[in-house]
Write an enzyme that holds these catalytic residues in place. Sequence first.
Site, PDB file in Angstrom:
ATOM      1  N   HIS A   1       3.597   3.343  -4.968  1.00 59.20           N
ATOM      2  CA  HIS A   1       4.655   2.999  -4.020  1.00 59.20           C
ATOM      3  C   HIS A   1       5.844   2.508  -4.849  1.00 59.20           C
ATOM      4  O   HIS A   1       6.005   1.308  -5.049  1.00 59.20           O
ATOM      5  CB  HIS A   1       4.198   1.882  -3.066  1.00 59.20           C
TER       6      HIS A   1
ATOM      7  N   ASP B   1      -1.186   5.738   5.107  1.00 63.92           N
ATOM      8  CA  ASP B   1      -2.250   5.641   4.101  1.00 63.92           C
ATOM      9  C   ASP B   1      -3.576   5.294   4.773  1.00 63.92           C
ATOM     10  O   ASP B   1      -4.613   5.910   4.489  1.00 63.92           O
ATOM     11  CB  ASP B   1      -1.937   4.549   3.070  1.00 63.92           C
TER      12      ASP B   1
ATOM     13  N   HIS C   1      -2.379   6.247  -5.468  1.00 66.68           N
ATOM     14  CA  HIS C   1      -0.991   6.718  -5.504  1.00 66.68           C
ATOM     15  C   HIS C   1      -0.071   5.524  -5.722  1.00 66.68           C
ATOM     16  O   HIS C   1      -0.503   4.378  -5.653  1.00 66.68           O
ATOM     17  CB  HIS C   1      -0.617   7.519  -4.249  1.00 66.68           C
TER      18      HIS C   1
ATOM     19  N   GLU D   1       6.770   9.355  -5.968  1.00 68.41           N
ATOM     20  CA  GLU D   1       5.380   8.881  -5.922  1.00 68.41           C
ATOM     21  C   GLU D   1       4.498   9.710  -6.847  1.00 68.41           C
ATOM     22  O   GLU D   1       4.700  10.906  -7.028  1.00 68.41           O
ATOM     23  CB  GLU D   1       4.827   8.948  -4.488  1.00 68.41           C
TER      24      GLU D   1
HETATM   25 ZN   LIG Z   1       1.138   4.933   0.346  1.00 67.71          ZN
END
Ligand SMILES: [Zn+2]
Length: 157
Positions: free
Chosen positions: A91, A102, A89, A27
């Site tokens: 995935h 999240d 961010h 990530e």
């Molecule tokens: Zn996430």
Amino acid sequence: MTLRVLVYHAVCEELDRLVGVCRGQPEAGGILLGAYRGRDMELTAMTHPGPKDDRQAFSFGRSDPLHQRAHDLAWTASDGTVGYAGEWHTHPLGGPTPSSIDIRTWRSEVKRVGRPMAFAVAAPSGWGLFVVRPRFAWSTRARLKPGLAGRVGTIFS
Ligand SMILES: [Zn+2]
């Protein structure tokens, strides 16, 4: 009451790029820099992972000082109008929707900061933009839709 977010072209292009390269990577993440214009927001820039960030297959820990430095530079250069406006961010293995972790993290961050914030999630199938407001967190978790594109950026609402 709708909140509009003007996402600068550079930010859209970076998120588009992440869609293309995030698959198979740990990530990635960073902060979204932007300004508040009345009820609306502008996202002008974003930071990228640095060597001290903790990049795992299913998590991203932002600990590199470059994020704070980029924030401070933008803040100073804009006379205190452009600052911390959200987070993003990737995935790499999922879709562009927030996990339950999240959502919990976003809500507590918005509560701490005390104003609406934008959150972006980029996945191989696309990226999503979300706004969370301090008192209406659940109602604003919905993904914003891109609308008019102008000279500076695209308006999401
Ligand atoms: Zn996430």
